[in-house]
Scaffold this active site. Structure first.
Site, PDB file in Angstrom:
ATOM      1  N   LYS A 175      -8.207 -10.523  -7.624  1.00  0.00           N
ATOM      2  CA  LYS A 175      -9.178 -10.925  -6.611  1.00  0.00           C
ATOM      3  C   LYS A 175     -10.459 -10.099  -6.771  1.00  0.00           C
ATOM      4  O   LYS A 175     -10.388  -8.916  -7.130  1.00  0.00           O
ATOM      5  CB  LYS A 175      -8.540 -10.643  -5.240  1.00  0.00           C
ATOM      6  CG  LYS A 175      -9.364 -11.058  -4.057  1.00  0.00           C
ATOM      7  CD  LYS A 175      -8.589 -10.777  -2.779  1.00  0.00           C
ATOM      8  CE  LYS A 175      -9.523 -10.926  -1.586  1.00  0.00           C
ATOM      9  NZ  LYS A 175      -8.862 -10.709  -0.322  1.00  0.00           N
ATOM     10  N   LYS A 214       0.828  -1.216   0.000  1.00  0.00           N
ATOM     11  CA  LYS A 214       0.000   0.000   0.000  1.00  0.00           C
ATOM     12  C   LYS A 214       0.859   1.262   0.000  1.00  0.00           C
ATOM     13  O   LYS A 214       0.570   2.208  -0.714  1.00  0.00           O
ATOM     14  CB  LYS A 214      -0.928  -0.001   1.213  1.00  0.00           C
ATOM     15  CG  LYS A 214      -2.148  -0.886   0.992  1.00  0.00           C
ATOM     16  CD  LYS A 214      -3.156  -0.734   2.098  1.00  0.00           C
ATOM     17  CE  LYS A 214      -4.326  -1.682   1.834  1.00  0.00           C
ATOM     18  NZ  LYS A 214      -5.041  -2.058   3.024  1.00  0.00           N
ATOM     19  N   LYS A 273     -14.504  -4.675  -4.762  1.00  0.00           N
ATOM     20  CA  LYS A 273     -15.345  -3.548  -5.181  1.00  0.00           C
ATOM     21  C   LYS A 273     -14.532  -2.463  -5.854  1.00  0.00           C
ATOM     22  O   LYS A 273     -14.941  -1.872  -6.841  1.00  0.00           O
ATOM     23  CB  LYS A 273     -16.057  -2.975  -3.960  1.00  0.00           C
ATOM     24  CG  LYS A 273     -17.540  -3.235  -4.019  1.00  0.00           C
ATOM     25  CD  LYS A 273     -18.274  -2.573  -2.914  1.00  0.00           C
ATOM     26  CE  LYS A 273     -19.599  -3.311  -2.785  1.00  0.00           C
ATOM     27  NZ  LYS A 273     -20.186  -3.203  -1.500  1.00  0.00           N
TER      28      LYS A 273
END
Ligand code: SF4
Length: 330
Positions: A192, A112, A195
């Site tokens: 994967k 990240k 959303k």
């Protein structure tokens, strides 16, 4: 008594990736282990920029979806993390006892921060809060996806370190229960299901919406013409069949794909019918909960009561062993 704990971020209504990768397993585990605890982990959802109004809505949608998908408040405690302040209290205690290097080594953190200019400290501390979530309930088993195994290892280290300093055996070292359905890929067949990648099918979507998404979904890329034999083992539609279709249908898909007896649209139509069969009662249950929101609130209040009791007992003991119990005259 074996205690199960697991949490899910309030990302709104569930999609079938969450459902197959986690929630279906939770529903099975609550039957097997009474007193399981399932938590909507909203404190984990505020580590980046977010819209409070949207978070409010997403917490609600997630709680309603979980109940609709089969979490039963008579069998398990369903609650919201921020309703139990002991989560952050224990997280601070663990923060004081966690080496910085252990946190910086976490793969998810490194992935990240690579894309960030300013790194919120909360992102680094995320696995410490996760350790507190689990250990607050002295959980023995934690259903997780493969991508969470490293974080769980940190929870085990945290328990071991704290026990070594303040009281052997107090915190169990929680074991991972890997979900039987491994990683569900998105409709693009690459990443994967998520959303944020826009490659999901919502658990509460209508039959037609599901079909509109399934129809163009990625299959075996080598199957260009209907007459080309396919390779089900590389096809995400086949993985979804394994999750939604009975074993004899899965065997039929395997044969009809390899022999090109079915085209991909034929195959997807069968999958669609089986998905609709499983998801229709969930959708109906979600509608009932939308019509009667007090049932969601009551379930969360009951769950929070159960969770709070355990959390307060744990913190009383933790603080006592650490010299942080209520002040007494020496
Ligand atoms: S027939 Fe089914 S399993 Fe085979 S490639 Fe097409 S969608 Fe995938």
């Amino acid at each position: 008594m074996t205690r199960i704990f697991s949490g899910i971020q309030p990302s709104g209504e569930l999609h079938i990736g969450n459902y197959l990768g986690a929630i279906k397993n939770w529903v099975a585990l609550q039957q097997q282990f009474s007193g399981s605890l399932f938590c909507v982990v909203d404190y984990h959802a505020i580590t980046g920029n977010y819209d409070p109004e949207l978070l409010r809505q997403r917490r609600w949608d997630m709680a309603r979806s979980l109940l609709a998908a089969g979490i039963d408040p008579q069998k398990a405690a369903l609650f919201v993390q921020s309703d139990i302040p002991e989560h952050t209290e224990l997280a601070w205690i663990f923060t004081t006892n966690t080496p910085l290097g252990d946190l910086e080594r976490q793969t998810q953190f490194k992935d990240k921060v690579d894309r960030m200019e300013s790194i919120p400290a909360g992102l680094l501390m995320y696995p410490v809060l996760q350790a507190a979530d689990i250990l607050l309930y002295r959980a023995d088993k934690v259903p997780v996806g493969e991508d969470q195994v490293q974080h769980l290892e940190l929870s085990r280290d945290t328990a071991r370190r704290w026990n070594g300093r303040f009281g052997e055996g107090f915190f169990p070292e929680p074991q991972a229960v890997l979900t039987p359905t491994r990683r569900i890929l998105g409709l693009d067949g690459k990443a994967k299901m998520s959303k944020s990648l826009g490659n999901t099918i919502g658990l509460l979507e209508s039959d037609d919406e599901i079909w509109q998404k399934l129809r163009p979904a990625m299959t075996d890329p080598q199957r260009v013409r209907k007459s080309d034999p396919g390779r089900p083992e590389v096809c995400n539609i086949f993985s979804l069949h394994k999750a939604f279709s009975p074993a004899e249908t899965v065997a039929e898909v395997d044969t009809n794909c390899r022999t090109a007896a079915w085209g991909c649209i034929d195959c997807k139509k069968v999958l669609h019918a089986n998905m609709v069969q499983e998801l229709t009662p969930i959708r109906a249950s979600a509608q009932l909960l939308a019509d009667e929101p007090s049932r969601v609130l009551d379930a969360l209040a009951d769950g929070a009561r159960t969770a709070r009791q355990i959390a307060q007992d744990t913190m009383r003991e933790v603080k006592s062993r650490m010299g942080l119990d209520p002040m007494r005259a020496p």
